[in-house]
Design a protein around this motif. Structure first.
Motif, short mmCIF file in Angstrom:
data_model
loop_
_atom_site.label_atom_id
_atom_site.label_comp_id
_atom_site.label_asym_id
_atom_site.label_seq_id
_atom_site.Cartn_x
_atom_site.Cartn_y
_atom_site.Cartn_z
N GLY A 189 6.14 1.57 47.00
CA GLY A 189 6.16 0.92 45.71
C GLY A 189 7.51 0.82 45.06
N VAL A 190 8.56 1.40 45.67
CA VAL A 190 9.86 1.38 45.01
C VAL A 190 10.40 -0.05 45.03
CG1 VAL A 190 12.21 2.24 45.08
CG2 VAL A 190 10.30 3.75 45.62
N TYR A 191 10.77 -0.54 43.89
CA TYR A 191 11.31 -1.89 43.71
C TYR A 191 10.29 -2.99 44.00
CZ TYR A 191 15.81 0.33 43.43
OH TYR A 191 16.85 1.12 43.05
N ALA A 192 9.06 -2.62 44.37
CA ALA A 192 8.05 -3.64 44.61
C ALA A 192 7.43 -4.01 43.27
CB ALA A 192 7.00 -3.13 45.56
N THR B 111 4.14 -9.42 46.59
CA THR B 111 5.51 -8.96 46.59
C THR B 111 6.44 -10.14 46.81
OG1 THR B 111 4.57 -7.12 47.78
CG2 THR B 111 6.94 -7.14 47.48
N LEU B 112 7.40 -10.23 45.94
CA LEU B 112 8.33 -11.34 46.10
C LEU B 112 9.48 -10.88 46.98
CD1 LEU B 112 8.42 -12.76 42.50
CD2 LEU B 112 7.14 -13.58 44.46
N VAL B 113 9.75 -11.66 48.01
CA VAL B 113 10.87 -11.31 48.88
C VAL B 113 11.76 -12.54 49.01
CG1 VAL B 113 9.61 -9.58 50.16
CG2 VAL B 113 9.54 -11.93 50.91
N PRO B 114 13.04 -12.31 49.19
CA PRO B 114 13.92 -13.47 49.37
C PRO B 114 13.61 -14.18 50.68
CG PRO B 114 15.13 -11.41 49.57
CD PRO B 114 13.74 -11.05 49.18
N THR B 115 13.42 -15.44 50.60
CA THR B 115 13.05 -16.22 51.78
C THR B 115 14.03 -17.39 51.93
OG1 THR B 115 10.80 -15.75 51.17
CG2 THR B 115 11.11 -17.34 52.92
N PRO C 93 4.19 -1.51 50.04
CA PRO C 93 5.45 -1.07 50.65
C PRO C 93 6.61 -1.21 49.69
CG PRO C 93 4.38 -2.81 51.94
CD PRO C 93 3.63 -2.70 50.68
N ALA C 94 7.57 -0.29 49.80
CA ALA C 94 8.78 -0.40 49.01
C ALA C 94 9.61 -1.56 49.53
CB ALA C 94 9.57 0.90 49.11
N LEU C 95 10.49 -2.04 48.68
CA LEU C 95 11.39 -3.10 49.13
C LEU C 95 12.75 -2.47 49.44
CD1 LEU C 95 10.63 -6.00 46.67
CD2 LEU C 95 9.60 -5.47 48.87
N GLY C 96 13.31 -2.91 50.56
CA GLY C 96 14.62 -2.40 50.94
C GLY C 96 15.70 -3.09 50.16
N PRO C 97 16.95 -2.71 50.39
CA PRO C 97 18.06 -3.35 49.67
C PRO C 97 18.16 -4.84 49.95
CG PRO C 97 18.84 -1.81 51.34
CD PRO C 97 17.39 -1.62 51.24
N GLN D 63 7.42 1.35 56.68
CA GLN D 63 7.37 2.81 56.87
C GLN D 63 7.06 3.55 55.58
OE1 GLN D 63 8.30 4.91 59.67
NE2 GLN D 63 7.71 3.08 60.78
N SER D 64 7.30 2.88 54.44
CA SER D 64 7.15 3.61 53.19
C SER D 64 5.70 3.86 52.84
CB SER D 64 7.82 2.83 52.05
OG SER D 64 7.15 1.60 51.87
N VAL D 65 4.78 3.10 53.41
CA VAL D 65 3.36 3.32 53.15
C VAL D 65 2.87 4.39 54.10
CG1 VAL D 65 1.09 2.26 53.14
CG2 VAL D 65 3.06 0.98 52.38
N SER D 66 2.02 5.28 53.58
CA SER D 66 1.51 6.38 54.40
C SER D 66 0.93 5.86 55.70
CB SER D 66 0.44 7.11 53.60
OG SER D 66 -0.46 7.73 54.48
N ARG D 67 1.21 6.58 56.76
CA ARG D 67 0.77 6.16 58.09
C ARG D 67 -0.75 6.02 58.14
NH1 ARG D 67 -0.96 8.91 62.00
NH2 ARG D 67 -1.00 8.03 64.09
#
Lengths: 454, 322
Positions: free
Chosen positions: B220-223, B260-264, B231-235, B242-246
């Motif tokens: 959830g970090v930065y998501a 989740t908005l991601v740059p596309t 999932p957290a968003l990377g830089p 990997q950030s979500v529990s297995r």
């Protein structure tokens, strides 16, 4: 050196066959009551001050002000915190074992209140015309009584952890049992050498036997062992594994709130004062004034009410040590902690006790002067040292020498390492690629070789 | 059982006889009649407590009460040492084992040693005989008097007895205890079959395996939402699976992160924020997965087994039931 030896001899000379030095013959019920109430009041106010003291000193070490709002210098902060704890909701976990859950904090506090009864705060003084030692009571095995109170007090922690019926408190309780078993051994053994030298287990007699020289000097190893194990015994950093907040939430205190938690808190700080007082009494001359002061006016500062001042100064010196350690040392890992206890402290304490016992036995039965004996021991050590030097050393396996001409592989160990002196990095494949790219920008990423990791 | 009953029955009788012969003060008698009932109740508590820890606590109470009685009878050393050694160390070890192993009332009570009952009876009778003889010797012998017994202080008197008169018995008991400790060590000793993996070895293996060296990012970090399954968003703005529990991932409960908005990168080359899972992003993810695994190489087998065991321990820590 000879002065030191003479001092030790004189100290031993005073250790006669009198079980207890302090004379309580004039005490009556009122004096006893007065002393007991004064002790409890002293402990409770000292705890309030100790909490403030710890927070201020740790803050100073971490370059921040610490509590400074309530009262002068923030002195009333602990009082406010205590009031807050009192009026908090008292939660009892439903799955808890009710009786033991309530009993545990009581055990911890009551046992911690018992110890100071045998600690001498000073010599004989006159209280309302009654000549009495500044000590509630004393008996031939007073120091063992201190150990007994400490060992029963740990039941509070252990039972609190068990009765909460919760995982982290249980782990804290189990750690607490293991800790007390391993560190009390080292603690008891370090005290044995003091018993051997002063010929008594009564606190007043031990203080009396340190008249020329404090035992911390001739029995330095025992003193160091005691100081280490007293930190372990009181569950203070770096040995606060039963309540390690990074691993066990709050350890045995996790399920406790309000006054029940406050009692555990109180017990911990009283125990710090207790072990500091015991260390002062056994190793730092108790209420006796330190050297330059003791020489003033033919020892006038060792009479009357003055000694209370020296005693408190020494105790607070130890309290400062506790805070200092907390402010500078990280918590041990559990296995490191156990290794330190069983593989270092206990063998060292055993060896030291045997040494002291042998020296004392030889002096008692062979009628040898202490100086001759110590010289003989020093000579023995010198001989052993010389023989160890003269013995041919076992051939050490030669370290594998890297040949100059062998190419340096930074990934030989599995992860990249920088070159050591005399080694040179192989030319980077990326550099070639970058050069090629700048030379032929039109080719683009299609011809790029896959990234080589090794 | 028989021992506790013996003690409960015999102790008052002894004190009665002592009181009659005028060797017990009133204060001591009062103390006795306060402490003795507590001791007896605690002794029965040991027998009838349902929880093992309660039984252990009863023993602690018995020991402390006995210590009070010893001190009242001028055996100060014995009383205090009893608390230090038995209450402080031996019972603490018992509690340690009880808490570690978790002995419960529900445990099976099958007798595994043959003839256990007969041996138990014999030992009980033997203890009874010893107790009776001790009580007899205390009652009918001519007393020396406490003042004489404690002439050189109590500890010295005890030392004279232990290291003089009873030194052989003392040594025999010591040998017995050392034998028992050695036997326990031998029975529980296991040869180490694999080299010990300490902190250093683990660190080396982790670096070799090529996985993430730092702790995994929290979900959830930065998501858009900080829920456990997002999932957290990377830089770079991409979701870090990997950030979500297995466990959630294996169960298929991880959020698909449609919100989740991601740059596309659009076909025309501009970069915009778009919901994750859109075509461009999916392609990029596939590309990420297709990248050669850095762990492939000399240590691939070891690293693989290491990762598997790590994953298994993770799963165990999170309480997964397969």
């Amino acid at each position: 050196m000879s002065a030191l030896l003479g001092a030790v001899d004189a100290g031993l000379g005073t250790a006669a066959n009198v079980p207890v030095t302090a004379d309580f013959s004039q005490d009556n019920g009122w004096i006893w009551l007065l002393k007991a109430v004064a002790l409890v009041a002293f402990l409770l106010t000292s705890v309030l001050i100790a909490i403030w003291f710890e927070r201020r000193v740790v803050a100073r070490m971490q370059v921040r002000p610490g509590p400074n709002v309530h009262g002068p210098l923030g002195l009333l902060q602990s009082l406010a915190d205590a009031m807050k704890l009192l009026v908090k909701e008292d939660v009892t976990v439903r799955a808890a074992d009710r009786l033991v859950y309530v009993l545990a904090p009581l055990i911890a506090v009551f046992c911690s209140l018992l110890t100071l009864a045998v600690i001498p705060f000073g010599p004989e003084v006159s209280i309302f015309g009654v000549l009495t030692p500044l000590q509630l009571t004393d008996f031939p095995v007073a120091v063992l009584y201190v150990l007994a109170c400490a060992s029963v007090g740990v039941y509070g922690l252990v039972l609190g952890g068990w009765a909460s019926n919760s995982t982290y408190p249980l782990l804290g309780g189990v750690r607490s049992t293991a800790q007390v078993i391993s560190y009390e051994l080292a603690m008891g053994l370090s005290l044995v050498s003091v018993f051997l030298m002063s010929g008594s287990m009564s606190t007043s007699q031990i203080v009396d036997s340190q008249r020329p020289l404090w035992w911390a000097l001739p029995l330095l190893p025992a003193f160091v062992l005691y100081v280490i194990s007293m930190v372990g015994e009181t569950n203070r950093l770096p040995f606060d594994l039963p309540e390690a907040e990074g691993e066990l939430v709050g350890g045995y205190t996790t399920e406790y709130s309000s006054m029940k938690f406050a009692w555990f808190f109180l017990a911990e700080y009283i125990n710090m004062l207790n072990v500091s007082a015991v260390a002062t009494t056994l190793f730092l001359g108790g209420w006796r004034a330190p050297w330059p002061l003791s020489a003033i006016g033919d020892g006038v500062l060792n009479t009357g009410w003055w000694p209370v001042l020296w005693f408190l100064a020494k105790v607070w010196g130890f309290m400062f040590l506790f805070v200092w350690i907390r402010g500078s040392v990280l918590r041990f890992r559990y296995d490191q902690f156990m290794k330190l206890g069983w593989k270092v402290l206990i063998p060292a304490a055993l060896a030291w006790v045997v040494c002291v016992a042998v020296v004392q036995g030889v002096r008692q039965f062979a009628d040898v002067d202490l100086r001759t004996l110590l010289l003989a021991i020093a000579a023995l050590f010198a001989v052993v040292f010389v023989v160890a030097l003269a013995l041919p050393e076992g051939r050490r396996p030669e370290p594998p020498r890297r040949r100059r001409d062998e190419p340096f592989d930074p990934f030989a160990g599995g992860f990249p390492v920088p070159p050591l002196p005399g080694q040179t990095l192989p030319p980077s494949p990326r550099k070639d690629r970058a050069l090629a790219q700048t030379a032929r920008p039109a080719d683009g990423p299609e011809t790029e070789t896959p990234e080589v990791t090794r | 059982m028989s021992a506790a009953l013996d003690a409960a029955v015999l102790a008052p009788a002894v004190v009665m006889s002592l009181t009659e012969s005028g060797r017990t003060t009133t204060g001591e008698a009062v103390l006795f009649w306060v402490i003795a009932p507590i001791t007896v109740v605690a002794a029965f508590g040991l027998l009838f407590a349902r929880k093992a820890v309660h039984a252990a606590l009863s023993v602690v109470l018995v020991m402390i009460s006995l210590a009070f009685l010893y001190v009242a009878q001028d055996a100060v050393f014995l009383g205090v040492v009893q608390v230090v050694v038995y209450t402080g160390a031996v019972m603490m070890l018992f509690l340690f084992v009880l808490m570690l192993v978790g002995v419960d009332a529900s445990d099976s009570l099958v007798e595994t040693i043959r003839g256990q009952r007969w041996i138990g009876w014999l030992a009980g009778i033997g203890l009874g005989v010893v107790l009776v003889s001790v009580v007899g010797r205390a009652t009918w012998a001519t007393p020396v008097g406490l003042a004489e017994a404690n002439a050189d202080s109590n500890p010295v008197g005890v030392a004279r007895l232990v290291f003089g008169q009873h030194v052989f018995a003392f040594e025999v008991v010591g040998a017995l205890l050392v034998t028992a400790a050695l036997g326990a060590l031998v029975l529980t000793h296991a040869e180490r079959l694999t080299p010990r993996r300490g902190q250093r070895e683990r660190a080396v293996a982790r670096v070799r395996a090529g996985g993430p060296l730092t702790p995994l990012p929290a979900p959830g970090v930065y998501a858009r939402s900080n829920a456990m399954d997002v999932p957290a968003l990377g830089p770079d703005g991409r979701p870090l699976e990997q950030s979500v529990s297995r466990v959630l991932r294996v169960r298929g409960q991880a959020a698909d992160s449609p919100g989740t908005l991601v740059p596309t990168t659009r076909p025309d080359g501009t970069v915009t924020l778009a919901p994750a899972g859109s075509a461009g992003d999916a392609g990029r993810r596939r590309e990420v997965e297709a990248r050669p695994d850095p762990t492939v190489g000399r240590d691939a087998a070891e690293a693989g087994s290491d990762a598997a065991s790590d994953a298994a321990s993770d799963a165990a820590a999170e309480g997964v039931r397969p």
